[in-house]
Motif scaffolding. Structure first.
Motif, mmCIF file in Angstrom:
data_model
loop_
_atom_site.group_PDB
_atom_site.id
_atom_site.type_symbol
_atom_site.label_atom_id
_atom_site.label_comp_id
_atom_site.label_asym_id
_atom_site.label_seq_id
_atom_site.Cartn_x
_atom_site.Cartn_y
_atom_site.Cartn_z
ATOM 1 N N LEU B 81 0.900 -1.152 -0.249
ATOM 2 C CA LEU B 81 0.619 -0.142 0.093
ATOM 3 C C LEU B 81 1.523 1.606 0.011
ATOM 4 O O LEU B 81 1.897 1.214 0.850
ATOM 5 N N VAL B 82 0.830 2.411 -1.155
ATOM 6 C CA VAL B 82 1.889 2.599 -1.310
ATOM 7 C C VAL B 82 1.374 4.270 -1.777
ATOM 8 O O VAL B 82 -0.140 4.599 -2.292
ATOM 9 N N ALA B 83 1.606 5.347 -1.054
ATOM 10 C CA ALA B 83 0.977 6.866 -0.559
ATOM 11 C C ALA B 83 2.471 7.404 -1.700
ATOM 12 O O ALA B 83 3.300 7.544 -0.811
ATOM 13 N N GLY B 84 2.501 8.007 -2.773
ATOM 14 C CA GLY B 84 2.834 8.908 -3.129
ATOM 15 C C GLY B 84 4.428 7.670 -3.251
ATOM 16 O O GLY B 84 4.015 6.878 -4.055
ATOM 17 N N GLU B 85 5.430 7.814 -3.265
ATOM 18 C CA GLU B 85 6.272 7.166 -3.143
ATOM 19 C C GLU B 85 7.292 6.665 -2.192
ATOM 20 O O GLU B 85 7.115 5.243 -2.413
ATOM 21 N N ARG B 86 5.485 6.474 -0.658
ATOM 22 C CA ARG B 86 6.015 6.002 0.407
ATOM 23 C C ARG B 86 4.829 4.336 0.427
ATOM 24 O O ARG B 86 4.086 4.833 0.439
#
Lengths: 181, 181
Positions: B81-86
Motif C-alpha cells: 500500500l503506497v502513498a506517493g513514493e512511500r
C-alpha cells in the motif's frame, strides 16, 4: 418532534479545510470500524452511561436517513462513553425497532453496553456508511458534559451501520476537539 | 509449502508491554474497520502495487485459520500500500477461492485495488476478527521495501475478515514502526 440532529453533511476534507486536525482526531473521524475499540486503545476500558432511552415515532428526517416510513417506531438511545471519570464521546443512536432482533434489542434497551461491543457479541456483520461531519463551539450543556470551557470546539460525525442491506442504526457522535489534539 | 506467516499471536497489550507505541500506532493496530481509510486519512490517496498473486493449495496452518480443508485452493495476493513514493504497508492476503463471488474474485485477482475498497464497492457486510500482533527487527528485504535501515522495527498484525459467518480473507499486515511514531 425532532429526534436527532442529522443535518451534518460536510466531508472530512471540508472539515480539514476549516479546522486543523491532528492525526488522532482524523483517524477517529475517518474510522469505519468500532469507535469503542479505538477509544479503548487510546484511553483504556470504556463504559457507557445511559442518559436517556426512549421509543419514539420517526419524524420525516429520521425516516429518510433510516430508510423507513415516517411514524415507524424507533429506539433512541443517548449515552456517554466514559473512561474513568472522563467523558470521551456523547452518542445518540436511533434504530428502527423492526430491524432489531430480540437479543440486540435487549442489549441496546436494557444494558449499558457500547454498540460496537453489542455487535461483536452477537457477531453481527455490517458496514459503516459515513453520512457527514461537522464541528461547532460547544453550547453550555456540552461544555459541562465534557468538562470543557463554554465555547470550546466539539467535533461531530454521523453514520449508518448497515446490516442486511438496510440501515440498522444511525449514530451521531460528538466529542471534544481537545480529546485527541 | 508454507503460504503465510500466521503464528503471530500476541495481544495488543502484550505488544504494548514490549514496545512503546504512539496513539497513532495503537489505533492502526487496534482498528476493526478499513485500514485503507485510516491510511488515506493520514497520508492522502493510497494505491496498491501488487508484488505477486497466485493460486495455491492451502497448507494445514492456512486451512486451520481459514476454516477450510487442507489442499483447498486459495488466492494469495501480496501487495504494497503506497502513498506517493512511500510504501506504507506490506500486506499478504489469503482467500479461499470457493468463498469469493465472481466480481470480488475479478477485483482481487486482476486489479490493483485495496481490499477495503473492494469490500466497499461491493457493499460487503463483514466483521474483522484480529488474531494477533507481533513485531520484529526488519530483515534486509523489508528494510529495503520500506526504505528503512536494516534492523529497524516493523509492526505486524493478522486478522480475518468474516463474511457469511466464515473467514473470507486472512490478512497479514506489516508496517514500519517509524511510519506513525
Amino acid at each position: 418532534m425532532h429526534l436527532h440532529y442529522i443535518r451534518i453533511m460536510k466531508t472530512l476534507s471540508e472539515l480539514k479545510d476549516e479546522l486543523e486536525l491532528s492525526p488522532v482526531q482524523t483517524m477517529l473521524l475517518a474510522n469505519t470500524g468500532s469507535m469503542t475499540v479505538l477509544l479503548e486503545a487510546l484511553f483504556g476500558p470504556v463504559s457507557v452511561q445511559t442518559e436517556s432511552q426512549k421509543i419514539l415515532d420517526a419524524d420525516s428526517e429520521t425516516a429518510r436517513v433510516l430508510e423507513i416510513s415516517e411514524g415507524e417506531t424507533v429506539n433512541r438511545r443517548i449515552v456517554r462513553l466514559v473512561a474513568g471519570e472522563r467523558v470521551l464521546v456523547h452518542a445518540t443512536s436511533v434504530a428502527p425497532l423492526s430491524r432489531l432482533n430480540p437479543e440486540f434489542k435487549e442489549d441496546i434497551m436494557k444494558r449499558d453496553i457500547p454498540i460496537g461491543r453489542i455487535m461483536e457479541a452477537h457477531r453481527i456483520e455490517s458496514r459503516r456508511e459515513i453520512l457527514g461531519y461537522d464541528w461547532q463551539t460547544a453550547k453550555a450543556r456540552f461544555a459541562e458534559i465534557f468538562s470543557k470551557p463554554a465555547g470550546s470546539i466539539v467535533l461531530k460525525r454521523n453514520y449508518n451501520i448497515i446490516h442486511n442491506k438496510q440501515p440498522l442504526i444511525n449514530i451521531l457522535e460528538v466529542f471534544p476537539y481537545e480529546m485527541a489534539k
